[in-house]
Design an enzyme around this catalytic site. Structure first.
Site, mmCIF file in Angstrom:
data_model
loop_
_atom_site.group_PDB
_atom_site.id
_atom_site.type_symbol
_atom_site.label_atom_id
_atom_site.label_comp_id
_atom_site.label_asym_id
_atom_site.label_seq_id
_atom_site.Cartn_x
_atom_site.Cartn_y
_atom_site.Cartn_z
ATOM 1 N N HIS A 1 0.994 -1.055 -0.252
ATOM 2 C CA HIS A 1 -0.375 0.013 -0.409
ATOM 3 C C HIS A 1 0.979 1.432 0.321
ATOM 4 O O HIS A 1 0.888 2.340 -0.672
ATOM 5 C CB HIS A 1 -0.598 -0.023 0.961
ATOM 6 C CG HIS A 1 -1.654 1.465 1.183
ATOM 7 N ND1 HIS A 1 -3.387 1.584 1.006
ATOM 8 C CD2 HIS A 1 -1.664 2.080 2.032
ATOM 9 C CE1 HIS A 1 -3.750 2.441 1.343
ATOM 10 N NE2 HIS A 1 -2.985 3.312 1.560
ATOM 11 N N GLU A 2 1.366 1.484 1.003
ATOM 12 C CA GLU A 2 2.374 2.831 0.766
ATOM 13 C C GLU A 2 3.303 2.857 -0.264
ATOM 14 O O GLU A 2 4.201 3.795 -0.661
ATOM 15 C CB GLU A 2 3.360 2.639 2.137
ATOM 16 C CG GLU A 2 2.774 2.476 3.944
ATOM 17 C CD GLU A 2 1.534 3.659 3.691
ATOM 18 O OE1 GLU A 2 1.893 5.397 2.707
ATOM 19 O OE2 GLU A 2 0.920 3.581 4.139
ATOM 20 N N HIS B 1 1.778 4.754 -3.216
ATOM 21 C CA HIS B 1 2.115 5.855 -2.719
ATOM 22 C C HIS B 1 3.730 6.837 -3.245
ATOM 23 O O HIS B 1 3.934 7.303 -4.127
ATOM 24 C CB HIS B 1 1.940 6.085 -1.154
ATOM 25 C CG HIS B 1 -0.088 6.514 -0.862
ATOM 26 N ND1 HIS B 1 -0.691 6.907 -1.107
ATOM 27 C CD2 HIS B 1 -0.086 5.473 0.439
ATOM 28 C CE1 HIS B 1 -1.263 7.184 -1.050
ATOM 29 N NE2 HIS B 1 -1.008 6.398 0.245
ATOM 30 N N GLU C 1 -5.972 7.828 -2.302
ATOM 31 C CA GLU C 1 -5.281 6.535 -2.096
ATOM 32 C C GLU C 1 -5.638 5.503 -3.406
ATOM 33 O O GLU C 1 -5.577 4.802 -2.767
ATOM 34 C CB GLU C 1 -6.529 6.464 -1.147
ATOM 35 C CG GLU C 1 -6.448 7.261 -0.184
ATOM 36 C CD GLU C 1 -4.477 7.284 1.088
ATOM 37 O OE1 GLU C 1 -4.099 6.152 0.744
ATOM 38 O OE2 GLU C 1 -4.165 7.967 1.690
#
Length: 701
Positions: free
Chosen positions: A486-487, A490, A515
């Site tokens: 997930h990170e 980003h 997101e």
């Protein structure tokens, strides 16, 4: 125009002139900034940023050409806000208290200067001139001019001096309240004392502090044995609370830690009420009915009414399946405890759902973790990037003074045809005093310097993976693998962005789109076509078995409706707290309890106040719904673009060319439609909502 906010992912980026390239072995300062060789260097960092910005302000005051105005404005932002980004990362991760305090002071000093910039009518006039000359600008420059003008006005520059001063005071007060809310969470995690130690599973003992109780019942931390009974003082911070709720069979222990963990810090009741009032007053001074109106308007949704309608419709859709799941968990509890009339309580959820997932799908979390040693997980990210984008990560030697902890690594993302694309610091291990979650922190944003030179993005990926006491190998459970991916989504958004101005670099997009990349990359953490290429047993080297991944996937969606319902509930709390305010004071805890009863299948436990440590109310005030928008967008993009061939260069080319490289420089609705077709969004009144079909089908709802 420039705002000092407590974002987990700061989007405002530092200037090129303040950071230098250095040869291997050549000493530098923190993050490569020469100023930051010592904590005192933050003072010079601030002073030089203000001096450089003043020169640029003077240049703009001479009213150069519109393209030059926009370029200079972008450089001001790139200059002054680098202190904010560096200070925020330092505050959250540096082990030296002197550095942390100096960084905090630098952030506050820059906040004062940003107020000065935000009320500069000369800059405002220059930006309006540039916007009017849009025919002289590139498409991105024209959009930058428009956004800068809107940001000035959202900062209150059009107000009379008295009201503008009030707005600035409110902004400072809001920042301080957010800081206080966060500090209270860190300072008062709560605790519960449990006797004897046998009530706590042995594998959790290392997380807890031993205490001793004499036969008279008085407690002591002294480890004097004799007739004293040993117990544990259990801190009820979120990480420990989650572990206790998942693994402890003693229901009374679970109940105690749940109630305590959801009742602290008491000081945040007053802080939150002040924050709600201050944000509402600010919004009304800006001509809005509520803070939610103020925050949602620049985004895809446009209006809180659109958001609330979307959330309520999703709540209705998910409720029947969530109720079924609740009954299944309740019946499982009754079977296991031998009481056919036992009721299901909130402190039961994690314990029994974990047990059900393991029993139905034959999933042993310890066995799963053995296939995910942290170094192998990062190898998986390398495989993913090379497969999709033809790029590779290389370790870069850290110069003396550049790092803030011995655990930190530095990587460059390199493309064989394009050269280096950006730099990524990795700070992945848990330690005392460090930011407790996982996040991507900007250090420097990408921007075009000239026709032949591009300022490369630099950022830090910060996680909190625990080192096991009985092993030198850090092994991740699968939920931690998902968080890492997930990170990383980003981080890639920033690294692959190639905008003309740092104002739109990487994750600086509409809040309800930000997101999406992170949610999209979570899918890769579940796909066996990638997992088989990196997930190997830490001792034998065996590739993770296909049937184990299938079991994981089966467990993944067992309680999908319950989890989706919870996210809808969180988003509705956020909208309600920062929506239109009643004329008379309301009981926030009672409001939260009513929303829980209305929009979830679970009881509210009287006396608990879960919302007083819901830190997303700070960072995503009136914007938490964006997580649900992102889940819907990501599901549609995964199914329409990635799922058939998730590791191909053609898939990566689509993602990069149609989405990543644009950052926030293109209209968010156009970005989504260009990538996945017009079916990904739906017009609702004046706003846009995601089409939920793919997500609901995926979750079998």
């Amino acid at each position: 125009m420039w705002k000092l906010t407590q974002q987990l992912r700061p989007h405002i980026t530092p200037t090129r002139w303040m950071i230098r390239n250095f040869r291997s072995g050549e000493a530098t300062g923190l993050y490569g900034f020469d100023h930051l060789t010592t904590a005192q260097g933050f003072q010079r960092f601030v002073a030089d940023a203000i001096e450089k910005s003043g020169e640029l302000v003077s240049y703009i005051a001479g009213m150069p050409s519109s393209p030059e105005i926009i370029k200079a404005m972008d450089e001001i932002s790139d200059t002054v806000c680098c202190v904010v980004d560096s200070a925020e990362l330092c505050r959250q991760t540096h082990p030296d208290r002197e550095f942390v305090e100096a960084a905090h002071k630098a952030a506050m000093d820059m906040n004062d200067y940003l107020h000065h910039l935000n009320t500069n009518h000369t800059l405002y006039a220059a930006v309006k001139k540039a916007e009017q000359d849009s025919n002289l600008l590139t498409r991105e420059a024209s959009k930058t001019a428009h956004h800068l003008r809107m940001d000035f006005e959202r900062g209150g520059i059009h107000l009379d001096p008295e009201k503008l001063d009030k707005v600035n005071n409110l902004t400072t007060n809001i920042f301080q309240l957010c800081s206080e809310f966060s500090e209270n969470i860190a300072d008062d995690p709560g605790h519960v004392d449990i006797f004897p130690v046998s009530r706590i599973p042995r594998h959790l003992h290392h997380l807890l502090n031993p205490i001793y109780q004499s036969t008279s019942g008085r407690e002591s931390k002294r480890s004097v044995h004799g007739s004293k009974q040993k117990g544990f003082r259990i801190p009820t911070d979120p990480r420990t609370l989650s572990s206790i709720l998942q693994w402890t069979s003693d229901e009374e222990v679970r109940k105690k830690v749940y109630i305590q963990g959801n009742s602290v810090p008491h000081a945040n009741h007053g802080v939150l009420e002040k924050l709600i009032a201050s944000r509402h007053e600010l919004a009304q001074m800006m001509g809005c009915n509520s803070y939610a109106d103020f925050m949602v308007e620049p985004n895809l949704a446009k209006s809180p009414k659109v958001v609330t309608s979307f959330l309520q419709e999703l709540s209705k859709t998910v409720k029947p399946k969530a109720d079924e799941e609740y009954i299944a968990i309740r019946d499982f509890k009754r079977e296991k405890c031998g009481d056919k009339s036992a009721e299901l309580e909130p402190w039961d959820e994690t314990y029994y759902t974990s047990m059900m997932k393991s029993s139905v799908n034959d999933v042993d979390t310890a066995v799963v973790a053995s296939y995910f040693p942290l170094p192998q997980c990062f190898e998986g990210l390398k495989v993913l990037v090379e497969s999709l984008f033809g790029a590779t990560f290389h370790t870069v030697p850290l110069a003396p003074g550049e790092s803030w902890h011995p655990d930190v690594l530095k990587m460059s993302l390199h493309h064989p045809d394009e050269g280096d694309l950006g730099y990524l610091y990795l700070d992945l291990y848990s330690r005392k005093g460090k930011y407790p979650g996982c996040a991507s922190f900007a250090i420097k944003g990408g921007r075009k310097i000239s026709e032949t030179e591009y300022q490369l993005p630099v950022l830090a990926l910060v996680c909190n993976f625990q080192r096991a006491r009985d092993s030198s190998v850090v092994k991740l459970n699968h939920s931690e693998v998902e968080v890492l991916f997930h990170e990383f989504g980003h981080a890639l958004h920033s690294l692959l962005s190639r905008t003309e101005y740092q104002h739109f670099s990487g994750t600086r997009v509409a809040l309800d789109l930000a997101e999406m990349p992170s949610n999209l990359f979570e899918y890769y953490a579940w796909d066996y076509r990638l997992l088989k290429r990196f997930a190997r047993h830490y001792s034998t080297g065996e590739t993770i078995p296909d049937n184990l991944v299938s079991s994981l996937q089966g467990a993944r969606n067992m309680f999908a409706a319950t989890e989706l319902q919870r996210q809808v509930f969180y988003a509705l709390i956020d909208q309600k707290l920062f929506g239109e305010q009643p004329e008379t004071a309301r009981d926030v805890s009672q409001l939260v309890a009513e929303l829980k009863r209305e929009h979830t299948s679970w009881n509210h436990v009287q006396g608990t106040h879960w919302h007083i440590r819901f830190s997303h109310l700070l960072n995503y005030g009136a914007g938490y719904y964006s997580y649900l928008y992102a889940k819907c967008f990501a599901s549609t993009i995964w199914q329409s673009i990635c799922e058939e061939d998730p590791l191909s260069l053609s898939t990566g080319r689509l993602l990069r060319e149609k989405f990543f490289k644009h950052g926030g420089a293109k209209d968010p609705a156009e970005l989504l439609k260009d990538l996945a077709g017009k079916e990904i969004i739906s017009v609702h009144g004046q706003g846009i909502i995601p089409v939920t079909t793919c997500l609901l089908n995926e979750l079998r709802l």
